[in-house]
Scaffold this active site. Structure first.
Site, PDB file in Angstrom:
ATOM      1  N   GLY A  17       0.247  -1.131  -0.044  1.00  0.00           N
ATOM      2  CA  GLY A  17       0.438   0.549   0.264  1.00  0.00           C
ATOM      3  C   GLY A  17       1.133   1.121  -0.139  1.00  0.00           C
ATOM      4  O   GLY A  17       1.659   1.017   0.552  1.00  0.00           O
ATOM      5  N   ARG A  18       0.634   2.271  -0.769  1.00  0.00           N
ATOM      6  CA  ARG A  18       1.372   3.615  -0.385  1.00  0.00           C
ATOM      7  C   ARG A  18       0.494   4.574  -0.725  1.00  0.00           C
ATOM      8  O   ARG A  18      -1.326   4.413  -0.692  1.00  0.00           O
ATOM      9  CB  ARG A  18       1.832   3.876  -1.756  1.00  0.00           C
ATOM     10  CG  ARG A  18       1.538   4.024  -2.862  1.00  0.00           C
ATOM     11  CD  ARG A  18       0.828   3.034  -3.999  1.00  0.00           C
ATOM     12  NE  ARG A  18       1.074   1.729  -3.536  1.00  0.00           N
ATOM     13  CZ  ARG A  18       1.507   1.400  -4.663  1.00  0.00           C
ATOM     14  NH1 ARG A  18       1.823   1.432  -6.036  1.00  0.00           N
ATOM     15  NH2 ARG A  18       1.888   0.208  -4.027  1.00  0.00           N
ATOM     16  N   HIS A  70     -12.294   1.007  -7.096  1.00  0.00           N
ATOM     17  CA  HIS A  70     -11.421  -0.173  -7.609  1.00  0.00           C
ATOM     18  C   HIS A  70     -10.312   0.338  -8.450  1.00  0.00           C
ATOM     19  O   HIS A  70     -10.285   1.309  -9.254  1.00  0.00           O
ATOM     20  CB  HIS A  70     -11.787  -0.838  -8.795  1.00  0.00           C
ATOM     21  CG  HIS A  70     -11.424  -2.283  -9.736  1.00  0.00           C
ATOM     22  ND1 HIS A  70     -12.404  -2.345 -10.167  1.00  0.00           N
ATOM     23  CD2 HIS A  70     -10.608  -2.444  -8.416  1.00  0.00           C
ATOM     24  CE1 HIS A  70     -11.725  -3.514 -10.180  1.00  0.00           C
ATOM     25  NE2 HIS A  70     -10.679  -3.777  -9.699  1.00  0.00           N
ATOM     26  N   ASP A  71      -9.172   0.127  -8.266  1.00  0.00           N
ATOM     27  CA  ASP A  71      -8.239   0.497  -8.870  1.00  0.00           C
ATOM     28  C   ASP A  71      -7.723   0.984  -9.870  1.00  0.00           C
ATOM     29  O   ASP A  71      -7.253   1.489 -10.400  1.00  0.00           O
ATOM     30  CB  ASP A  71      -6.912  -0.190  -7.857  1.00  0.00           C
ATOM     31  CG  ASP A  71      -7.053  -1.534  -7.278  1.00  0.00           C
ATOM     32  OD1 ASP A  71      -7.410  -2.197  -8.763  1.00  0.00           O
ATOM     33  OD2 ASP A  71      -5.839  -2.269  -7.168  1.00  0.00           O
ATOM     34  N   THR A 119       0.233  -6.498 -10.517  1.00  0.00           N
ATOM     35  CA  THR A 119      -0.006  -8.159 -10.612  1.00  0.00           C
ATOM     36  C   THR A 119      -0.600  -8.733 -11.032  1.00  0.00           C
ATOM     37  O   THR A 119      -0.568 -10.509 -11.486  1.00  0.00           O
ATOM     38  CB  THR A 119      -0.442  -7.695  -8.782  1.00  0.00           C
ATOM     39  OG1 THR A 119       0.038  -7.419  -7.623  1.00  0.00           O
ATOM     40  CG2 THR A 119      -0.779  -9.690  -8.592  1.00  0.00           C
TER      41      THR A 119
END
Length: 481
Positions: free
Chosen positions: A17-18, A235-236, A258
């Site tokens: 995470g960032r 949602h990324d 990923t």
């Protein structure tokens, strides 16, 4: 003087995470990483779980490092959720989508609603971990029986920050419980499957207000309130696609990390049986758009190999992989056989052996096999998306972590026979920031967001090199295997 505001983007991936801070003005967009933290799932006796408290601690540390900001937005991976009891307390650690509890569940669902009907209603591709299958697997559990509320991961963290509950639409569309035509819950489908939609909090859209930081959060982070939290494309992939720096051209996108998410941006879903058979999904994006895409296993294959090899220097490995003969061996990068962690180099070798291809003998050969295979999967997805939607493209945009991999970008251009524009790397965080900025009047519509990205972000263009026949032959070889 131009108005410049600061926005904190919490961007949670499957492995880390960032927290990023974006400074946005009418003609400026700068992104700075202020805190990065690991996302390590934990295997406990009942299965694979997310350490969501560790993630929340990372979010708080990141907001402290961010300093004064005008808003906060959160995006993450899809489908997973936390359950809350009647007091709003979390009921156990959220289940990881790679957990085995959904094995064989899809067939039980299809016995009630056949796969064809499910796709016609929701447009979502089959994946064993879709929220619909997770909820079916959880039926009869003590935890679900006690649950009064279900919050998807970014909505759960937003709830802890603000005390307000909601379900952001782009992420909700990955549950397989939303009708992409109405952009609302598929009530009839849920009723047939015995899923109680009242578990979900009311839907929010990107740009909606999601509350303000609670006093306790302000105290812990050192921020001065009020600090609003804004719903983004949570949602990324929705945030990443919003940050594709495309102009008026017809484009395909590949969000790399990923996973590789490869497809087109459409005005309406494609709900045909042919689309279902090709395993394309219709997820919701900003401003009424549909993300018509295929999920491909992505750099997970390489990440798992690097882990097995003791994390060697990636740059040196990619240089060596570039010297390996092209398309010597390829595997199906979308094969569910590669979904679980562990023994990835051996599993790739086994797949090559079973299909009668040369078996990679070194890390460089395995890496080249992975990258050729991903480029081949990108080629198939981009071609299939055009054929199924009837929309042709002139360029492919690659965003996300894979932009750092020049070999993969060039191979994708070669495989697709189209120019590839690579960048930005932190697309999800940039999309997150821009939705916040738009909610506060600093940028205009989706096209305006993309024009700002084109003016301010470092982009690299890769022209396709010949040898289309070699890629066609590799595809045919894979189909025969």
């Amino acid at each position: 003087m131009s108005t410049v505001k600061s926005y904190a983007a919490v961007d949670l991936g499957a492995s880390s995470g960032r927290v990023m801070v974006g400074r946005v003005g009418p003609d400026s967009l700068e992104l700075t990483e202020v805190h990065r933290f690991p996302n390590r799932p934990v295997r406990v006796p009942e299965g694979l779980r997310w350490d969501v408290l560790g993630l929340y601690a990372g979010v708080l540390d990141g907001l402290k490092a961010a300093g004064a900001v005008d808003s906060v937005g959160i995006d993450s991976w899809a489908v997973d959720y936390g359950l809350l009891d009647a007091d709003g307390a979390l009921l156990g650690n959220p289940v990881h989508y790679r957990d085995g509890r959904t094995d064989g569940i899809a067939e039980k669902v299809w016995a009630t609603v056949p796969a064809e009907e499910l796709y016609a209603a929701t447009g979502l591709q089959y994946a064993p971990f879709n929220t619909l299958y997770q909820l079916t697997a959880a039926r009869g559990s003590a935890q679900l029986a006690r649950a009064e509320r279900l919050l998807l991961i970014p909505d759960l963290l937003t709830y802890w920050l603000t005390g307000e509950q909601g379900t952001e639409l782009t992420n909700a569309s990955t549950t397989q419980l939303v009708d992409p035509r109405t952009r609302d819950w598929a009530h009839g489908l849920a009723e047939r499957l015995g899923i109680d939609l009242s578990l979900f909090a009311p839907l929010r859209r990107p740009g909606d207000a999601a509350g303000v930081l609670r006093p306790e959060v302000l105290e812990e982070t050192g921020l001065t309130g009020p600090v609003p939290v804004t719903a983004v494309g949570s949602h990324d992939t929705a945030s990443a696609v919003a940050a594709v720096p495309a102009g008026g051209e017809r484009f395909a996108y590949i969000c790399t990390g990923t996973w590789s998410l490869a497809g087109l941006e459409l005005d309406a879903p494609v709900l045909t049986e042919e689309s279902r058979a090709a395993n394309f999904t219709n997820e919701l994006g900003l401003d009424g758009t549909v993300r018509y895409l295929r999920n491909i296993m992505g750099l997970w294959l390489l990440q798992e190999c690097l882990r097995a090899w003791g994390q060697p220097d990636l740059g040196a490995l990619l240089l060596d992989a570039g010297k390996v003969p092209a398309l010597r061996s390829v595997v199906d990068a979308g094969d569910a056989a590669f979904l679980a962690p562990g023994r990835m180099p051996e599993r790739i070798a086994e797949a090559c052996r079973e299909s009668g291809q040369p078996v990679p003998a070194t890390p460089a050969e395995t890496t080249r096999c992975i990258l050729d295979s991903l480029a081949l999967a990108h080629r198939r997805a981009v071609a299939d998306a055009q054929r199924l939607s009837g929309q042709s493209v002139d360029v492919v945009h690659i965003v996300g972590g894979g932009t750092r991999n020049a070999l993969l970008c060039q191979l994708t251009a070669d495989a697709c026979g189209l120019p590839v524009v690579s960048g930005p790397t932190e697309a999800a965080a940039l999309g997150n920031v821009l939705v916040q900025a738009r909610a506060h009047g600093l940028v205009g519509d989706l096209a305006g967001m993309r024009r700002l990205l084109t003016r301010t972000q470092l982009l690299t263009r890769y022209e396709p090199r010949g040898a289309a026949q070699r890629w066609q032959a590799a595809q045919a070889r894979l189909a025969r295997g």
